[in-house]
Design a protein around this motif. Sequence first.
Motif, PDB file in Angstrom:
ATOM      1  N   TYR A  75       1.036  -1.174   0.506  1.00 17.52           N
ATOM      2  CA  TYR A  75      -0.048  -0.013   0.130  1.00 17.52           C
ATOM      3  C   TYR A  75       1.237   1.377  -0.392  1.00 17.52           C
ATOM      4  CZ  TYR A  75      -4.341  -2.665   0.763  1.00 17.52           C
ATOM      5  OH  TYR A  75      -5.359  -3.869   0.918  1.00 17.52           O
ATOM      6  N   ASN A  76       1.770   1.475   0.442  1.00 17.16           N
ATOM      7  CA  ASN A  76       2.835   2.330   0.941  1.00 17.16           C
ATOM      8  C   ASN A  76       3.561   2.770  -0.630  1.00 17.16           C
ATOM      9  OD1 ASN A  76       4.785   0.230   1.193  1.00 17.16           O
ATOM     10  ND2 ASN A  76       5.882   1.169   1.855  1.00 17.16           N
ATOM     11  N   GLN A  77       3.062   1.573  -1.588  1.00 16.94           N
ATOM     12  CA  GLN A  77       3.455   2.497  -2.914  1.00 16.94           C
ATOM     13  C   GLN A  77       2.944   2.526  -4.243  1.00 16.94           C
ATOM     14  OE1 GLN A  77       7.295   1.811  -3.858  1.00 16.94           O
ATOM     15  NE2 GLN A  77       7.461   1.557  -1.587  1.00 16.94           N
ATOM     16  N   ALA A 125      -4.729  11.435  -0.045  1.00 19.64           N
ATOM     17  CA  ALA A 125      -5.020  10.170   0.907  1.00 19.64           C
ATOM     18  C   ALA A 125      -4.920   9.177   0.108  1.00 19.64           C
ATOM     19  CB  ALA A 125      -6.412  10.123   1.137  1.00 19.64           C
ATOM     20  N   ALA A 126      -5.522   8.321  -0.830  1.00 16.54           N
ATOM     21  CA  ALA A 126      -4.713   7.524  -1.391  1.00 16.54           C
ATOM     22  C   ALA A 126      -3.436   6.672  -2.046  1.00 16.54           C
ATOM     23  CB  ALA A 126      -5.662   7.608  -3.213  1.00 16.54           C
ATOM     24  N   VAL A 127      -2.342   7.819  -1.560  1.00 14.50           N
ATOM     25  CA  VAL A 127      -1.162   7.105  -1.998  1.00 14.50           C
ATOM     26  C   VAL A 127      -1.033   7.620  -0.541  1.00 14.50           C
ATOM     27  CG1 VAL A 127      -1.090   8.468  -4.208  1.00 14.50           C
ATOM     28  CG2 VAL A 127      -0.807  10.117  -1.753  1.00 14.50           C
ATOM     29  N   THR A 128      -1.302   8.432   0.175  1.00 12.01           N
ATOM     30  CA  THR A 128      -0.183   8.457   1.955  1.00 12.01           C
ATOM     31  C   THR A 128      -1.625   7.157   2.694  1.00 12.01           C
ATOM     32  OG1 THR A 128      -2.022  10.648   2.463  1.00 12.01           O
ATOM     33  CG2 THR A 128       0.502  10.702   1.355  1.00 12.01           C
ATOM     34  N   ASP A 129      -2.122   7.004   2.635  1.00 10.73           N
ATOM     35  CA  ASP A 129      -2.882   6.094   3.494  1.00 10.73           C
ATOM     36  C   ASP A 129      -2.332   5.085   3.968  1.00 10.73           C
ATOM     37  OD1 ASP A 129      -4.685   4.594   5.384  1.00 10.73           O
ATOM     38  OD2 ASP A 129      -5.987   3.877   3.628  1.00 10.73           O
ATOM     39  N   ARG A 161       2.645  11.480  -7.166  1.00 13.89           N
ATOM     40  CA  ARG A 161       2.307  10.175  -7.494  1.00 13.89           C
ATOM     41  C   ARG A 161       1.577   9.795  -8.353  1.00 13.89           C
ATOM     42  NH1 ARG A 161       5.969   6.893  -4.912  1.00 13.89           N
ATOM     43  NH2 ARG A 161       4.535   4.837  -5.344  1.00 13.89           N
ATOM     44  N   ILE A 162       1.033  10.902  -9.399  1.00 14.62           N
ATOM     45  CA  ILE A 162       0.169  10.387 -10.157  1.00 14.62           C
ATOM     46  C   ILE A 162       0.436  10.012 -11.545  1.00 14.62           C
ATOM     47  CG2 ILE A 162      -1.861  11.986 -11.671  1.00 14.62           C
ATOM     48  CD1 ILE A 162      -1.780  13.525  -8.799  1.00 14.62           C
ATOM     49  N   GLU A 163      -0.125   9.498 -12.508  1.00 15.45           N
ATOM     50  CA  GLU A 163       0.162   9.174 -13.865  1.00 15.45           C
ATOM     51  C   GLU A 163      -1.046   9.439 -14.774  1.00 15.45           C
ATOM     52  OE1 GLU A 163       1.166   8.416 -16.261  1.00 15.45           O
ATOM     53  OE2 GLU A 163       3.429   7.502 -15.840  1.00 15.45           O
TER      54      GLU A 163
END
Length: 247
Positions: A75-77, A125-129, A161-163
């Motif tokens: 999840y941390n990735q 929140a999605a990338v730091t949860d 962290r956006i593609e």
Amino acid sequence: MTWAFAVLMLALAGVCVWLGTWQMQRLAEKEALIAAVDQRLTAAPVPVPDAQDWGDLDLEALNFQPVSLTGAFRYNQTVTVFTSLANARGSASGPGYWVVTPFVLDNGGTVFVNRGFVPEAFQEAAVTDPEGETGQVTITGLFRPGEKAGFMTPEANTSDRIEWVRDPERLAKLVDPALAPFAPFYVDLPAGAPGQLPQGGETTVEFPNNHLGYAYTWYGFAIVAVVMLGFWLWRQRQAPKPPETSW
């Protein structure tokens, strides 16, 4: 000149007939593909291909195949992929992001798993949860070939962290390289509980199929070319001949 024009019009009609027949062949191929995918979607999940087989996979032959995976999420990735969700099956839609998390297989290799859609406000929140079960689990989802970036696709926003495309090769550049090898495909998760985010089950299964209309158009052009040629030849025969001159 008359024969040259006639040959040209007949050649044009022949080309139109060939194009119409080619569209009919494409129609048969597309209908066969749709039927195969419909059957595939209702099939029982099969184990996801092993990492040693990834280089030789026919990705399109497995598109929309339900697969099962055993391993652990990282999840941390997590990476987010921008999208604008229309005709959503769940309650969330509009501009937002696919939440894509690496899933490390128990037998080696990493598959990117699209866990579903979140609205724009939930991107950070999605990338730091940090929450989420990191133990071994078995999940099922739909096998999807990676998307390819177009000429105008921007580079990834690495800081947030956006593609912009679900391309495993590009996604791999945003995560820990120690997770390699990365699968050349990703997996879409099914829908969860109502209102749950990320909102899974949003896979679009759609194949544009306009080949019959295109075939009718080309056949119509062929008919028009022949009719025009016939009318032109008739006019040529009806035209008065110049009077003969006698000396």
